[in-house]
Design a protein around this motif. Sequence first.
Motif, PDB file in Angstrom:
ATOM      1  N   THR A   1       0.946  -1.414   0.001  1.00 59.77           N
ATOM      2  CA  THR A   1      -0.080   0.005  -0.042  1.00 59.77           C
ATOM      3  C   THR A   1       0.936   1.331  -0.157  1.00 59.77           C
ATOM      4  OG1 THR A   1      -1.815  -1.257   1.177  1.00 59.77           O
ATOM      5  CG2 THR A   1      -1.702   1.338   1.417  1.00 59.77           C
ATOM      6  N   ALA A   2       1.857   1.203   0.917  1.00 60.31           N
ATOM      7  CA  ALA A   2       2.916   2.380   0.941  1.00 60.31           C
ATOM      8  C   ALA A   2       3.591   2.542  -0.508  1.00 60.31           C
ATOM      9  CB  ALA A   2       3.846   2.114   1.852  1.00 60.31           C
ATOM     10  N   ARG A   3       4.027   1.576  -0.993  1.00 63.55           N
ATOM     11  CA  ARG A   3       4.601   1.520  -2.253  1.00 63.55           C
ATOM     12  C   ARG A   3       3.611   2.364  -3.325  1.00 63.55           C
ATOM     13  NH1 ARG A   3       4.583  -0.781  -7.273  1.00 63.55           N
ATOM     14  NH2 ARG A   3       3.290  -2.349  -6.532  1.00 63.55           N
ATOM     15  N   LEU A   4       2.326   1.916  -3.557  1.00 60.62           N
ATOM     16  CA  LEU A   4       1.465   2.373  -4.453  1.00 60.62           C
ATOM     17  C   LEU A   4       1.034   4.013  -3.969  1.00 60.62           C
ATOM     18  CD1 LEU A   4      -1.237  -0.432  -4.630  1.00 60.62           C
ATOM     19  CD2 LEU A   4       0.543   0.252  -6.565  1.00 60.62           C
ATOM     20  N   MET A   5       1.118   4.240  -2.638  1.00 62.64           N
ATOM     21  CA  MET A   5       0.797   5.519  -2.451  1.00 62.64           C
ATOM     22  C   MET A   5       2.212   6.482  -2.857  1.00 62.64           C
ATOM     23  SD  MET A   5      -0.914   4.921   1.500  1.00 62.64           S
ATOM     24  CE  MET A   5      -1.400   6.806   1.554  1.00 62.64           C
ATOM     25  N   LYS A   6       3.223   5.958  -2.516  1.00 60.16           N
ATOM     26  CA  LYS A   6       4.411   6.850  -3.073  1.00 60.16           C
ATOM     27  C   LYS A   6       4.398   6.992  -4.690  1.00 60.16           C
ATOM     28  CE  LYS A   6       8.685   6.548  -1.361  1.00 60.16           C
ATOM     29  NZ  LYS A   6       9.721   6.070  -0.987  1.00 60.16           N
ATOM     30  N   GLN A   7       3.915   5.892  -5.135  1.00 59.23           N
ATOM     31  CA  GLN A   7       3.786   6.174  -6.859  1.00 59.23           C
ATOM     32  C   GLN A   7       2.780   7.230  -7.206  1.00 59.23           C
ATOM     33  OE1 GLN A   7       2.865   2.264  -8.327  1.00 59.23           O
ATOM     34  NE2 GLN A   7       4.862   1.595  -8.385  1.00 59.23           N
ATOM     35  N   ALA A   8       1.904   7.130  -6.318  1.00 60.24           N
ATOM     36  CA  ALA A   8       0.670   8.334  -6.326  1.00 60.24           C
ATOM     37  C   ALA A   8       1.027   9.621  -5.919  1.00 60.24           C
ATOM     38  CB  ALA A   8      -0.319   7.833  -5.841  1.00 60.24           C
ATOM     39  N   ASN A   9       2.434   9.732  -5.257  1.00 61.93           N
ATOM     40  CA  ASN A   9       3.224  10.894  -4.771  1.00 61.93           C
ATOM     41  C   ASN A   9       2.212  11.363  -3.601  1.00 61.93           C
ATOM     42  OD1 ASN A   9       4.975  11.350  -7.037  1.00 61.93           O
ATOM     43  ND2 ASN A   9       3.399  12.085  -8.290  1.00 61.93           N
ATOM     44  N   CYS A  10       2.020  10.685  -2.698  1.00 64.10           N
ATOM     45  CA  CYS A  10       1.372  10.988  -1.456  1.00 64.10           C
ATOM     46  C   CYS A  10       2.525  11.460  -0.599  1.00 64.10           C
ATOM     47  CB  CYS A  10       0.451   9.853  -0.859  1.00 64.10           C
ATOM     48  SG  CYS A  10      -0.884   9.292  -1.693  1.00 64.10           S
ATOM     49  N   GLU A  11       2.273  12.189   0.403  1.00 65.04           N
ATOM     50  CA  GLU A  11       3.395  12.822   1.198  1.00 65.04           C
ATOM     51  C   GLU A  11       3.596  11.691   2.287  1.00 65.04           C
ATOM     52  OE1 GLU A  11       2.487  16.534   2.853  1.00 65.04           O
ATOM     53  OE2 GLU A  11       2.186  17.269   0.871  1.00 65.04           O
ATOM     54  N   ILE A  12       4.787  11.592   2.710  1.00 61.02           N
ATOM     55  CA  ILE A  12       5.225  10.634   3.655  1.00 61.02           C
ATOM     56  C   ILE A  12       4.654  10.598   4.754  1.00 61.02           C
ATOM     57  CG2 ILE A  12       7.247   9.791   5.025  1.00 61.02           C
ATOM     58  CD1 ILE A  12       9.066  10.091   2.562  1.00 61.02           C
ATOM     59  N   PRO A  13       4.391  11.495   5.616  1.00 63.03           N
ATOM     60  CA  PRO A  13       3.680  11.481   6.967  1.00 63.03           C
ATOM     61  C   PRO A  13       2.038  11.150   6.638  1.00 63.03           C
ATOM     62  CG  PRO A  13       4.590  13.673   6.740  1.00 63.03           C
ATOM     63  CD  PRO A  13       4.786  13.090   5.259  1.00 63.03           C
ATOM     64  N   PHE A  14       1.561  11.180   5.430  1.00 61.64           N
ATOM     65  CA  PHE A  14       0.206  10.679   5.244  1.00 61.64           C
ATOM     66  C   PHE A  14       0.235   9.098   4.845  1.00 61.64           C
ATOM     67  CE2 PHE A  14      -3.214   9.657   2.233  1.00 61.64           C
ATOM     68  CZ  PHE A  14      -4.165   9.879   2.572  1.00 61.64           C
ATOM     69  N   ILE A  15       1.434   8.695   4.337  1.00 61.76           N
ATOM     70  CA  ILE A  15       1.444   7.333   4.108  1.00 61.76           C
ATOM     71  C   ILE A  15       1.877   6.670   5.315  1.00 61.76           C
ATOM     72  CG2 ILE A  15       3.132   5.642   3.191  1.00 61.76           C
ATOM     73  CD1 ILE A  15       3.715   7.631   0.781  1.00 61.76           C
ATOM     74  N   GLU A  16       2.766   7.115   6.318  1.00 69.50           N
ATOM     75  CA  GLU A  16       2.945   6.470   7.718  1.00 69.50           C
ATOM     76  C   GLU A  16       1.769   6.478   8.448  1.00 69.50           C
ATOM     77  OE1 GLU A  16       6.303   8.452  10.022  1.00 69.50           O
ATOM     78  OE2 GLU A  16       6.293   9.747   8.163  1.00 69.50           O
ATOM     79  N   LYS A  17       0.694   7.370   8.206  1.00 70.11           N
ATOM     80  CA  LYS A  17      -0.407   7.469   9.205  1.00 70.11           C
ATOM     81  C   LYS A  17      -1.564   6.626   8.759  1.00 70.11           C
ATOM     82  CE  LYS A  17      -3.830  10.685  10.772  1.00 70.11           C
ATOM     83  NZ  LYS A  17      -4.618  12.003  10.769  1.00 70.11           N
ATOM     84  N   MET A  18      -1.512   6.246   7.302  1.00 68.99           N
ATOM     85  CA  MET A  18      -2.556   5.379   6.681  1.00 68.99           C
ATOM     86  C   MET A  18      -2.035   3.952   6.770  1.00 68.99           C
ATOM     87  SD  MET A  18      -5.092   7.283   5.676  1.00 68.99           S
ATOM     88  CE  MET A  18      -4.952   7.770   6.893  1.00 68.99           C
ATOM     89  N   THR A  19      -0.731   3.641   6.771  1.00 71.75           N
ATOM     90  CA  THR A  19      -0.095   2.130   6.774  1.00 71.75           C
ATOM     91  C   THR A  19       0.288   1.707   8.091  1.00 71.75           C
ATOM     92  OG1 THR A  19       2.157   3.071   6.231  1.00 71.75           O
ATOM     93  CG2 THR A  19       0.507   2.312   4.064  1.00 71.75           C
ATOM     94  N   GLY A  20       0.874   2.762   9.149  1.00 72.14           N
ATOM     95  CA  GLY A  20       1.127   2.327  10.187  1.00 72.14           C
ATOM     96  C   GLY A  20       2.752   2.033  10.199  1.00 72.14           C
ATOM     97  N   LEU A  21       3.314   2.203   9.154  1.00 76.44           N
ATOM     98  CA  LEU A  21       4.742   2.075   8.838  1.00 76.44           C
ATOM     99  C   LEU A  21       5.628   3.304   9.250  1.00 76.44           C
ATOM    100  CD1 LEU A  21       4.871   0.606   5.091  1.00 76.44           C
ATOM    101  CD2 LEU A  21       5.072  -0.453   7.292  1.00 76.44           C
ATOM    102  N   SER A  22       6.865   3.319   9.423  1.00 75.53           N
ATOM    103  CA  SER A  22       7.603   4.214  10.224  1.00 75.53           C
ATOM    104  C   SER A  22       8.162   5.034   9.050  1.00 75.53           C
ATOM    105  CB  SER A  22       9.109   3.708  10.708  1.00 75.53           C
ATOM    106  OG  SER A  22       9.919   3.031  10.083  1.00 75.53           O
ATOM    107  N   LYS A  23       8.633   6.156   9.284  1.00 71.59           N
ATOM    108  CA  LYS A  23       9.251   7.191   8.236  1.00 71.59           C
ATOM    109  C   LYS A  23      10.354   6.267   7.428  1.00 71.59           C
ATOM    110  CE  LYS A  23      10.884  11.781   7.248  1.00 71.59           C
ATOM    111  NZ  LYS A  23      11.453  12.900   7.883  1.00 71.59           N
ATOM    112  N   ALA A  24      11.357   5.547   8.298  1.00 72.29           N
ATOM    113  CA  ALA A  24      12.211   5.106   7.664  1.00 72.29           C
ATOM    114  C   ALA A  24      11.798   3.961   6.800  1.00 72.29           C
ATOM    115  CB  ALA A  24      13.344   4.511   8.809  1.00 72.29           C
ATOM    116  N   GLU A  25      10.789   3.197   7.145  1.00 72.83           N
ATOM    117  CA  GLU A  25      10.196   1.873   6.394  1.00 72.83           C
ATOM    118  C   GLU A  25       9.698   2.550   5.209  1.00 72.83           C
ATOM    119  OE1 GLU A  25       8.901  -1.223   9.334  1.00 72.83           O
ATOM    120  OE2 GLU A  25       7.655   0.507   9.406  1.00 72.83           O
ATOM    121  N   VAL A  26       9.098   3.590   5.167  1.00 72.75           N
ATOM    122  CA  VAL A  26       8.477   4.294   3.893  1.00 72.75           C
ATOM    123  C   VAL A  26       9.584   4.767   2.933  1.00 72.75           C
ATOM    124  CG1 VAL A  26       6.873   6.268   3.069  1.00 72.75           C
ATOM    125  CG2 VAL A  26       6.231   4.802   5.028  1.00 72.75           C
ATOM    126  N   GLU A  27      10.348   5.616   3.338  1.00 81.20           N
ATOM    127  CA  GLU A  27      11.408   6.062   2.728  1.00 81.20           C
ATOM    128  C   GLU A  27      12.449   5.103   2.061  1.00 81.20           C
ATOM    129  OE1 GLU A  27      13.603   8.486   5.598  1.00 81.20           O
ATOM    130  OE2 GLU A  27      12.279  10.124   5.016  1.00 81.20           O
TER     131      GLU A  27
END
Length: 68
Positions: free
Chosen positions: A39-65
Amino acid sequence: MLIAEYDYDTDIAVQREESLRIGIQQGFADGSYKKALETARLMKQANCEIPFIEKMTGLSKAEVEAIK
């Protein structure tokens, strides 16, 4: 005084059941984590902001980055 009969077959059956239950729980946890990563990968491809991705997936900033 408590006197209990030890039954090897029952003991083995209980251990197998506990192992199976733990395995199933671990499988669900692994699957949930993989789904969050996807889900985070798809959100990054859709140019979602990292804090939003963190909030929606429960992943850490490092994991998202770390997702490419």
